[in-house]
Write a protein that holds these residues in place. Structure first.
Motif, PDB file in Angstrom:
ATOM      1  N   PHE A  12       0.872  -1.167   0.000  1.00  0.00           N
ATOM      2  CA  PHE A  12       0.000   0.000   0.000  1.00  0.00           C
ATOM      3  C   PHE A  12       0.913   1.222   0.000  1.00  0.00           C
ATOM      4  O   PHE A  12       1.835   1.290   0.800  1.00  0.00           O
ATOM      5  CB  PHE A  12      -0.879   0.034   1.256  1.00  0.00           C
ATOM      6  CG  PHE A  12      -1.901  -1.045   1.330  1.00  0.00           C
ATOM      7  CD1 PHE A  12      -3.211  -0.808   0.961  1.00  0.00           C
ATOM      8  CD2 PHE A  12      -1.561  -2.315   1.788  1.00  0.00           C
ATOM      9  CE1 PHE A  12      -4.170  -1.802   1.035  1.00  0.00           C
ATOM     10  CE2 PHE A  12      -2.513  -3.321   1.864  1.00  0.00           C
ATOM     11  CZ  PHE A  12      -3.813  -3.062   1.491  1.00  0.00           C
ATOM     12  N   ASN A  22      -1.748   1.183  -5.377  1.00  0.00           N
ATOM     13  CA  ASN A  22      -3.021   1.695  -4.869  1.00  0.00           C
ATOM     14  C   ASN A  22      -4.173   1.379  -5.819  1.00  0.00           C
ATOM     15  O   ASN A  22      -5.277   1.041  -5.379  1.00  0.00           O
ATOM     16  CB  ASN A  22      -2.928   3.199  -4.602  1.00  0.00           C
ATOM     17  CG  ASN A  22      -2.053   3.515  -3.404  1.00  0.00           C
ATOM     18  OD1 ASN A  22      -1.586   2.631  -2.701  1.00  0.00           O
ATOM     19  ND2 ASN A  22      -1.811   4.782  -3.180  1.00  0.00           N
ATOM     20  N   ARG A  25      -5.026  -2.246  -5.235  1.00  0.00           N
ATOM     21  CA  ARG A  25      -5.786  -2.426  -3.985  1.00  0.00           C
ATOM     22  C   ARG A  25      -7.230  -1.960  -4.178  1.00  0.00           C
ATOM     23  O   ARG A  25      -8.168  -2.578  -3.678  1.00  0.00           O
ATOM     24  CB  ARG A  25      -5.141  -1.641  -2.838  1.00  0.00           C
ATOM     25  CG  ARG A  25      -3.693  -1.975  -2.524  1.00  0.00           C
ATOM     26  CD  ARG A  25      -3.438  -3.368  -1.993  1.00  0.00           C
ATOM     27  NE  ARG A  25      -3.299  -4.392  -2.965  1.00  0.00           N
ATOM     28  CZ  ARG A  25      -2.145  -4.791  -3.565  1.00  0.00           C
ATOM     29  NH1 ARG A  25      -1.015  -4.216  -3.283  1.00  0.00           N
ATOM     30  NH2 ARG A  25      -2.145  -5.783  -4.432  1.00  0.00           N
ATOM     31  N   PHE A  26      -7.426  -0.866  -4.903  1.00  0.00           N
ATOM     32  CA  PHE A  26      -8.773  -0.391  -5.213  1.00  0.00           C
ATOM     33  C   PHE A  26      -9.560  -1.518  -5.884  1.00  0.00           C
ATOM     34  O   PHE A  26     -10.681  -1.830  -5.471  1.00  0.00           O
ATOM     35  CB  PHE A  26      -8.681   0.829  -6.136  1.00  0.00           C
ATOM     36  CG  PHE A  26     -10.000   1.458  -6.498  1.00  0.00           C
ATOM     37  CD1 PHE A  26     -10.420   2.616  -5.877  1.00  0.00           C
ATOM     38  CD2 PHE A  26     -10.825   0.911  -7.479  1.00  0.00           C
ATOM     39  CE1 PHE A  26     -11.627   3.215  -6.218  1.00  0.00           C
ATOM     40  CE2 PHE A  26     -12.033   1.495  -7.828  1.00  0.00           C
ATOM     41  CZ  PHE A  26     -12.440   2.649  -7.192  1.00  0.00           C
ATOM     42  N   CYS A  43      -4.196   4.925  -0.269  1.00  0.00           N
ATOM     43  CA  CYS A  43      -4.678   3.837   0.572  1.00  0.00           C
ATOM     44  C   CYS A  43      -3.598   3.396   1.545  1.00  0.00           C
ATOM     45  O   CYS A  43      -2.406   3.550   1.306  1.00  0.00           O
ATOM     46  CB  CYS A  43      -5.227   2.670  -0.232  1.00  0.00           C
ATOM     47  SG  CYS A  43      -4.116   1.913  -1.379  1.00  0.00           S
ATOM     48  N   TYR A  54      -7.721  -0.987   7.041  1.00  0.00           N
ATOM     49  CA  TYR A  54      -7.468  -0.399   5.730  1.00  0.00           C
ATOM     50  C   TYR A  54      -8.202   0.923   5.631  1.00  0.00           C
ATOM     51  O   TYR A  54      -9.331   1.038   6.101  1.00  0.00           O
ATOM     52  CB  TYR A  54      -7.966  -1.322   4.614  1.00  0.00           C
ATOM     53  CG  TYR A  54      -7.447  -2.725   4.736  1.00  0.00           C
ATOM     54  CD1 TYR A  54      -6.192  -3.075   4.249  1.00  0.00           C
ATOM     55  CD2 TYR A  54      -8.215  -3.701   5.372  1.00  0.00           C
ATOM     56  CE1 TYR A  54      -5.717  -4.367   4.372  1.00  0.00           C
ATOM     57  CE2 TYR A  54      -7.736  -4.994   5.505  1.00  0.00           C
ATOM     58  CZ  TYR A  54      -6.489  -5.327   5.008  1.00  0.00           C
ATOM     59  OH  TYR A  54      -6.011  -6.600   5.140  1.00  0.00           O
ATOM     60  N   PHE A  56      -8.957   4.099   2.664  1.00  0.00           N
ATOM     61  CA  PHE A  56      -8.870   4.600   1.301  1.00  0.00           C
ATOM     62  C   PHE A  56      -9.431   6.011   1.264  1.00  0.00           C
ATOM     63  O   PHE A  56     -10.448   6.289   1.902  1.00  0.00           O
ATOM     64  CB  PHE A  56      -9.715   3.748   0.344  1.00  0.00           C
ATOM     65  CG  PHE A  56      -9.147   2.389   0.049  1.00  0.00           C
ATOM     66  CD1 PHE A  56      -8.484   2.153  -1.150  1.00  0.00           C
ATOM     67  CD2 PHE A  56      -9.291   1.350   0.953  1.00  0.00           C
ATOM     68  CE1 PHE A  56      -7.975   0.897  -1.434  1.00  0.00           C
ATOM     69  CE2 PHE A  56      -8.786   0.094   0.677  1.00  0.00           C
ATOM     70  CZ  PHE A  56      -8.118  -0.140  -0.524  1.00  0.00           C
TER      71      PHE A  56
END
Length: 135
Positions: A12, A22, A25-26, A43, A54, A56
């Motif tokens: 991250f 990022n 991860r999204f 994030c 986590y 965001f």
């Protein structure tokens, strides 16, 4: 090698927006890749220890915000004692507006006694914030 590491220790990039990590991860968390309307994507993830958390933050249009909310099954707006728990699991970041979010009722999904999902969307500024953690 990088793909193997990514499966074990997901990177991250909390200090830099819109990185490939990022964006990945999204996609993992929301179930679809970020579109052209998604920018300033930050994030943070902490997967060490017995709990994980986590956060965001990003800008997006209202359609993307609704799609995310649907994909996460976030449906209720409520302010209750879980917000006190939320503050314990928030990691301060320059891009995370602690005071604004503390004053704004989130939409949420509680996945039992140990799984928490919080969602905020501000249409005027297009900023979205998502925080999830488990105990």
């Amino acid at each position: 090698k990088e793909a193997a590491v990514d499966k074990i220790f997901r990177p991250f990039d909390a200090g830099k927006p819109d990185t490939d990590h990022n964006k990945k991860r999204f996609s993992e968390f929301f179930g679809f890749p970020p579109g052209n309307d998604v920018d300033s994507l930050y994030c943070f993830g902490d997967e060490m220890g017995i709990d994980s958390k986590y956060q965001f933050a990003f800008r997006c249009n209202a359609e993307t915000a609704a799609r995310i909310k649907d994909s996460l099954n976030i449906y209720a707006t409520a302010r209750d004692t879980t917000n006190e728990i939320l503050t314990l699991f928030t990691v301060t970041q320059s891009w995370w507006p602690d005071s604004l979010l503390a004053e704004t009722e989130p939409d949420l999904r509680l996945g039992g006694a140990s799984d928490f999902h919080y969602w905020w969307y501000f249409p005027k500024t297009r900023w979205a914030y998502y925080h999830t953690f488990d105990l």
